[in-house]
Design a protein around this motif. Structure first.
Motif, PDB file in Angstrom:
ATOM      1  N   MET A  30       6.921  -0.983   7.255  1.00 22.05           N
ATOM      2  CA  MET A  30       7.138   0.143   6.348  1.00 22.05           C
ATOM      3  C   MET A  30       8.416  -0.084   5.545  1.00 22.05           C
ATOM      4  SD  MET A  30       6.017   3.213   5.474  1.00 22.05           S
ATOM      5  CE  MET A  30       5.063   3.810   6.881  1.00 22.05           C
ATOM      6  N   ALA A  31       8.307   0.093   4.232  1.00 19.44           N
ATOM      7  CA  ALA A  31       9.486   0.039   3.363  1.00 19.44           C
ATOM      8  C   ALA A  31       9.742   1.451   2.857  1.00 19.44           C
ATOM      9  CB  ALA A  31       9.261  -0.930   2.207  1.00 19.44           C
ATOM     10  N   ARG A  32      10.645   2.158   3.522  1.00 12.31           N
ATOM     11  CA  ARG A  32      10.880   3.563   3.213  1.00 12.31           C
ATOM     12  C   ARG A  32      11.618   3.717   1.881  1.00 12.31           C
ATOM     13  NH1 ARG A  32       9.198   6.298   7.467  1.00 12.31           N
ATOM     14  NH2 ARG A  32       9.225   5.295   9.529  1.00 12.31           N
ATOM     15  N   GLY A  33      11.074   4.576   1.025  1.00  6.77           N
ATOM     16  CA  GLY A  33      11.691   4.835  -0.274  1.00  6.77           C
ATOM     17  C   GLY A  33      11.441   3.762  -1.310  1.00  6.77           C
ATOM     18  N   ALA A  34      10.640   2.753  -0.991  1.00  5.12           N
ATOM     19  CA  ALA A  34      10.482   1.604  -1.883  1.00  5.12           C
ATOM     20  C   ALA A  34       9.731   1.933  -3.166  1.00  5.12           C
ATOM     21  CB  ALA A  34       9.781   0.458  -1.151  1.00  5.12           C
ATOM     22  N   GLN A  50       0.857  -1.179   0.000  1.00  2.96           N
ATOM     23  CA  GLN A  50       0.000   0.000   0.000  1.00  2.96           C
ATOM     24  C   GLN A  50       0.895   1.231   0.000  1.00  2.96           C
ATOM     25  OE1 GLN A  50      -2.646   0.103   3.355  1.00  2.96           O
ATOM     26  NE2 GLN A  50      -3.116   2.282   3.121  1.00  2.96           N
ATOM     27  N   PRO A  51       0.664   2.173  -0.929  1.00  2.00           N
ATOM     28  CA  PRO A  51       1.507   3.382  -0.944  1.00  2.00           C
ATOM     29  C   PRO A  51       1.316   4.203   0.323  1.00  2.00           C
ATOM     30  CG  PRO A  51      -0.352   3.613  -2.449  1.00  2.00           C
ATOM     31  CD  PRO A  51      -0.362   2.191  -1.995  1.00  2.00           C
ATOM     32  N   TYR A  52       2.409   4.787   0.775  1.00  2.00           N
ATOM     33  CA  TYR A  52       2.347   5.641   1.958  1.00  2.00           C
ATOM     34  C   TYR A  52       3.216   6.866   1.681  1.00  2.00           C
ATOM     35  CZ  TYR A  52       2.369   7.120   6.845  1.00  2.00           C
ATOM     36  OH  TYR A  52       2.213   7.830   8.002  1.00  2.00           O
ATOM     37  N   GLY A  53       2.566   7.987   1.480  1.00  2.00           N
ATOM     38  CA  GLY A  53       3.302   9.183   1.102  1.00  2.00           C
ATOM     39  C   GLY A  53       3.802   9.077  -0.333  1.00  2.00           C
TER      40      GLY A  53
END
Length: 272
Positions: A35-39, A13-16
């Protein structure tokens, strides 16, 4: 706490603008969200390894809130599944079913193995519709439904003619047919196939191919259990139904799966 888990990406799911929230089915911890930051950035080292269906090894940092994916290494990318719309449809159904039935952060190694074996079989070109049936039957215990398939649900007989009974929760022998006026009579092949779907590991089946009519018949039973007895209706199943009604609209070529509609229904897998 930093954990190294083997897992399958169930959904994202996109976040930001740049991040993803990723749900994994892991061998060690069950269903986990992190959370996968920058993914979402194509250049990110997490971009490819957090795609749906990817089977990999993940380092996940866990604290009080949502965990964070620190690193991921693909073990199997499942590229064929993502590139073939029919494979994608049935793999999505298997993944959604597991996602719906498994509780978060509770290890379920059996369910994990079922999903791994199913995705691997679809990736290797096995009939995806048949593999989805395997997943349906094998995941039934997680719904609270455990059909009696090794003997008559009423008298425990193991010989004779059999039928499936929704009211009795499994097979009825011919001596007990009178207990349910709505039984679904089974041929010996259909009987053995249902038992195989329920109890034999997918990896032990081999290149089993089934008639379209046979799959439709067995699917009708499992669909009734899921939709009428457990109340489950999955979004991915609606897409499969659209594909079956109008494959040309999606560029799906079911003719390429023709072998899956030809009769070779002589299952040899050991059920014990």
């Amino acid at each position: 706490m930093l954990n190294k888990w083997e897992g399958i990406v169930l959904k994202t799911q996109p976040y930001g603008e740049t991040n993803k929230i990723v749900t994994f089915m892991t061998r060690e911890a069950g269903k986990v969200t992190a959370m996968a930051r920058g993914a979402k950035k194509p250049s990110s080292r997490l971009a490819s390894v957090t795609q749906p269906f990817t089977y990999g090894s993940f380092l996940i940092q866990q604290g009080r809130g949502m965990g964070t994916v620190q690193q991921g290494e693909p073990l199997e990318s499942m590229r064929h599944i993502r590139e073939d719309i029919v494979a994608t449809a049935y793999a999505s159904y298997a993944v959604e079913l597991v996602d719906r039935l498994i509780e978060s952060e509770k290890a379920e190694p059996y369910a994990f193995e079922v999903l791994v074996q199913a995705l691997r079989a679809i990736e290797e070109g096995y009939d995806p519709e048949a593999i989805a049936l395997f997943v349906e039957w094998k995941m039934l215990p997680f719904t609270g439904v455990q059909p009696i398939l090794h003997e008559c649900a009423s008298c425990s007989a193991v010989d004779g003619e059999f039928a499936f009974s929704f009211t009795q929760g499994g097979f009825l022998c011919h001596r007990c047919f009178h207990q349910d006026p709505y039984i679904i009579r089974l041929t010996p092949t259909q009987l053995k196939l249902i038992r195989m779907f329920y109890s034999v590991p997918i990896e032990k089946i081999g290149k089993l191919t089934l008639k379209k009519e046979t799959k439709k018949f067995i699917k009708k039973i499992s669909t009734t259990i899921y939709e009428e007895q457990t109340g489950m209706r999955l979004k991915s199943k609606s897409f499969i139904e659209q594909l079956e009604r109008a494959p040309q609209l999606f560029g799906a070529n079911f003719e390429s799966k023709k072998e899956a509609s030809e009769e070779t229904e002589n299952p040899q897998a050991d059920e014990n």
